[in-house]
Motif scaffolding. Structure first.
Motif, PDB file in Angstrom:
ATOM      1  N   MET A 250       0.823  -1.221   0.000  1.00  0.00           N
ATOM      2  CA  MET A 250       0.000   0.000   0.000  1.00  0.00           C
ATOM      3  C   MET A 250       0.850   1.261   0.000  1.00  0.00           C
ATOM      4  O   MET A 250       1.944   1.283   0.570  1.00  0.00           O
ATOM      5  CB  MET A 250      -0.864   0.047   1.276  1.00  0.00           C
ATOM      6  CG  MET A 250      -2.050  -0.849   1.267  1.00  0.00           C
ATOM      7  SD  MET A 250      -2.995  -0.557   2.792  1.00  0.00           S
ATOM      8  CE  MET A 250      -4.349  -1.688   2.501  1.00  0.00           C
ATOM      9  N   GLU A 253       0.367   6.606   2.713  1.00  0.00           N
ATOM     10  CA  GLU A 253      -0.742   7.435   3.205  1.00  0.00           C
ATOM     11  C   GLU A 253      -2.028   6.642   3.425  1.00  0.00           C
ATOM     12  O   GLU A 253      -2.940   7.111   4.110  1.00  0.00           O
ATOM     13  CB  GLU A 253      -1.015   8.591   2.231  1.00  0.00           C
ATOM     14  CG  GLU A 253      -1.380   8.175   0.820  1.00  0.00           C
ATOM     15  CD  GLU A 253      -0.167   8.002  -0.088  1.00  0.00           C
ATOM     16  OE1 GLU A 253      -0.359   8.001  -1.325  1.00  0.00           O
ATOM     17  OE2 GLU A 253       0.962   7.866   0.439  1.00  0.00           O
ATOM     18  N   ASP A 254      -2.116   5.446   2.852  1.00  0.00           N
ATOM     19  CA  ASP A 254      -3.330   4.633   3.011  1.00  0.00           C
ATOM     20  C   ASP A 254      -3.249   3.661   4.188  1.00  0.00           C
ATOM     21  O   ASP A 254      -4.273   3.100   4.602  1.00  0.00           O
ATOM     22  CB  ASP A 254      -3.596   3.825   1.729  1.00  0.00           C
ATOM     23  CG  ASP A 254      -3.916   4.711   0.536  1.00  0.00           C
ATOM     24  OD1 ASP A 254      -4.317   5.878   0.764  1.00  0.00           O
ATOM     25  OD2 ASP A 254      -3.762   4.243  -0.602  1.00  0.00           O
ATOM     26  N   ARG A 255      -2.072   3.469   4.708  1.00  0.00           N
ATOM     27  CA  ARG A 255      -1.889   2.412   5.706  1.00  0.00           C
ATOM     28  C   ARG A 255      -2.604   2.699   7.024  1.00  0.00           C
ATOM     29  O   ARG A 255      -3.189   1.806   7.625  1.00  0.00           O
ATOM     30  CB  ARG A 255      -0.395   2.183   5.960  1.00  0.00           C
ATOM     31  CG  ARG A 255       0.332   1.643   4.745  1.00  0.00           C
ATOM     32  CD  ARG A 255       1.813   1.466   5.006  1.00  0.00           C
ATOM     33  NE  ARG A 255       2.499   1.038   3.789  1.00  0.00           N
ATOM     34  CZ  ARG A 255       3.805   0.811   3.709  1.00  0.00           C
ATOM     35  NH1 ARG A 255       4.567   0.984   4.770  1.00  0.00           N
ATOM     36  NH2 ARG A 255       4.347   0.427   2.581  1.00  0.00           N
ATOM     37  N   GLU A 256      -2.535   3.954   7.478  1.00  0.00           N
ATOM     38  CA  GLU A 256      -3.123   4.288   8.773  1.00  0.00           C
ATOM     39  C   GLU A 256      -4.631   4.045   8.778  1.00  0.00           C
ATOM     40  O   GLU A 256      -5.171   3.468   9.732  1.00  0.00           O
ATOM     41  CB  GLU A 256      -2.816   5.745   9.128  1.00  0.00           C
ATOM     42  CG  GLU A 256      -3.261   6.129  10.531  1.00  0.00           C
ATOM     43  CD  GLU A 256      -2.821   7.525  10.915  1.00  0.00           C
ATOM     44  OE1 GLU A 256      -3.367   8.052  11.907  1.00  0.00           O
ATOM     45  OE2 GLU A 256      -1.930   8.089  10.234  1.00  0.00           O
ATOM     46  N   VAL A 257      -5.309   4.456   7.715  1.00  0.00           N
ATOM     47  CA  VAL A 257      -6.762   4.256   7.628  1.00  0.00           C
ATOM     48  C   VAL A 257      -7.077   2.763   7.577  1.00  0.00           C
ATOM     49  O   VAL A 257      -8.020   2.289   8.227  1.00  0.00           O
ATOM     50  CB  VAL A 257      -7.326   4.968   6.386  1.00  0.00           C
ATOM     51  CG1 VAL A 257      -8.810   4.632   6.208  1.00  0.00           C
ATOM     52  CG2 VAL A 257      -7.136   6.476   6.510  1.00  0.00           C
ATOM     53  N   PHE A 258      -6.305   2.023   6.813  1.00  0.00           N
ATOM     54  CA  PHE A 258      -6.516   0.588   6.691  1.00  0.00           C
ATOM     55  C   PHE A 258      -6.375  -0.095   8.050  1.00  0.00           C
ATOM     56  O   PHE A 258      -7.197  -0.934   8.445  1.00  0.00           O
ATOM     57  CB  PHE A 258      -5.499   0.004   5.700  1.00  0.00           C
ATOM     58  CG  PHE A 258      -5.590  -1.491   5.515  1.00  0.00           C
ATOM     59  CD1 PHE A 258      -6.619  -2.046   4.768  1.00  0.00           C
ATOM     60  CD2 PHE A 258      -4.647  -2.333   6.085  1.00  0.00           C
ATOM     61  CE1 PHE A 258      -6.706  -3.422   4.595  1.00  0.00           C
ATOM     62  CE2 PHE A 258      -4.725  -3.706   5.911  1.00  0.00           C
ATOM     63  CZ  PHE A 258      -5.759  -4.251   5.171  1.00  0.00           C
ATOM     64  N   ASP A 261      -9.351   0.656  10.369  1.00  0.00           N
ATOM     65  CA  ASP A 261     -10.549  -0.114   9.999  1.00  0.00           C
ATOM     66  C   ASP A 261     -10.503  -1.523  10.577  1.00  0.00           C
ATOM     67  O   ASP A 261     -11.551  -2.139  10.827  1.00  0.00           O
ATOM     68  CB  ASP A 261     -10.680  -0.194   8.474  1.00  0.00           C
ATOM     69  CG  ASP A 261     -11.094   1.141   7.862  1.00  0.00           C
ATOM     70  OD1 ASP A 261     -11.564   2.017   8.616  1.00  0.00           O
ATOM     71  OD2 ASP A 261     -10.929   1.304   6.632  1.00  0.00           O
TER      72      ASP A 261
END
Length: 366
Positions: A250, A253-258, A261
């Protein structure tokens, strides 16, 4: 100074998938059959440390250099490895070269991924590997201890001490216990014990590979592993190798949201590193300047000259003193100048024991 962890376990428990995720490479072939990893794959990863980012910002450093952690993906083991079954001799030889054992245990059900024993039982899996390592050590010591005793009786003082400490290890192994539980009374016994390079003397971190839904809190299978680790004085962490594999591909910048979740606050890599540091009694110190901010790893209890040697052997040989401040003081007083004005910048000598988070500048002469 970094350290090297050997990833071991039975075939098809997720070793290579975890290795690929941790190192963010595809160097290890993750396939659904035994021995897909034949040569040990070696990968180094940067150790994440938010303190380094803070230090670099305050110090206006142009570059950030993290300390490194090495992982070795070692071929799967089967029963009889101590007698050469499967890739036994190669497996055991590769383990001797690492500082710690990361023992991956399958704690998930999946009909599409076969288990070498056709059942999911992480404790049984752990016992299989432990037994083969103990049998190898037992065979070795049953030959070595009598020879050491003979030399000791002939006046060899080092052999006499070795015979005592390794004799204790032999007694433990005969009782089905790992050599790492051996009592060592002083520094000399510790040194000779380490020289023996016993497989079961290495510290162990159990990694419970769980399904995605259990990544945050584990499951009933991983709970059993944690009980085993506590009884042995080992460490254990829960990781979903499948999730780690997905995260590794990934954008940052997408890892934290993932992770949020999934109910996670950090990656499995961070948990493995923290547990590994604790297992090997490692700490981090920093150097900072306009060119770079850098993290370095030493053992807890190392002196200032030892830390200097982690940078370059000449620093240790010609060590004069270490100018030191705590990370918290560096941040609170906005850098070196402020820390000096507040009296937080200290000059330490050869006997100073490095503390985790120390920011150090070495004075030396060669």
């Amino acid at each position: 100074m970094g350290f090297k962890c050997g990833i071991v376990g039975l075939p098809n428990v997720g070793k290579s998938t975890l290795f690929n995720a941790l190192t963010q490479t595809a160097a290890a072939q993750a396939a659904n059959y035994p021995f897909c990893t034949i040569e040990p794959n070696i990968g180094n990863v940067a150790v994440p440390d938010l303190r380094l980012q803070t230090i670099a910002k305050i110090g206006a450093s142009q570059k950030i250099i993290e300390t490194q952690l090495g992982f070795v993906d070692i071929a799967g083991l089967v029963r009889g490895a101590s007698k050469g079954e499967g890739l036994g001799n190669q497996f055991l030889g590769n383990i001797r070269e690492v500082d710690a054992i990361v023992h991956v245990l399958r704690c998930f059900e999946d009909d599409d991924i076969q288990h070498v024993d056709a059942k999911i039982d992480p404790i049984s899996d752990a016992d299989t590997v432990d037994t083969e390592l103990m049998l190898s050590d037992l065979e070795s010591l049953e030959k070595r201890v009598p020879n050491l005793q003979k030399k000791g009786a002939q006046g060899d003082k080092e052999a006499k001490v070795s015979a005592v400490v390794l004799g204790r290890a032999l007694d433990l192994l005969r009782d089905g216990k790992p050599a790492r539980l051996t009592k060592r009374d002083d520094a000399e016994e510790e040194r000779l014990f380490q020289l023996a390079q016993l497989l079961t003397a290495k510290p162990v971190l159990y990694v419970c590979n769980v399904e995605e839904a259990s990544a945050a809190n584990g499951n009933a299978l991983s709970a059993r592993v944690f009980e085993k680790a506590k009884a042995e004085g080992a460490e254990a962490v829960v990781v979903s190798a499948a999730i780690e594999a997905e995260i590794s591909t990934m954008p940052a910048e997408d890892r934290e949201v993932f992770l949020e979740d999934l109910g996670l606050t950090e990656t499995g890599l961070a948990r493995v590193i923290r547990a590994g540091y604790e297992l090997l009694h490692l700490i981090t110190f920093f150097t900072v300047g306009p060119k770079e901010a850098r993290a370095w790893t030493v053992h807890k209890g190392d002196t200032a000259p030892n830390a200097a040697g982690a940078i370059h052997s000449d620093f240790e040989k010609g060590f004069i003193r270490a100018e030191t401040m705590a990370y918290e003081d560096y941040v609170q007083y906005n850098g070196e100048a402020g820390a000096k004005e507040a009296g937080k910048w200290r000059s330490e000598g050869k006997d100073y024991l490095v503390k985790d988070g120390d920011i150090m500048l070495f004075r030396f002469n060669v």
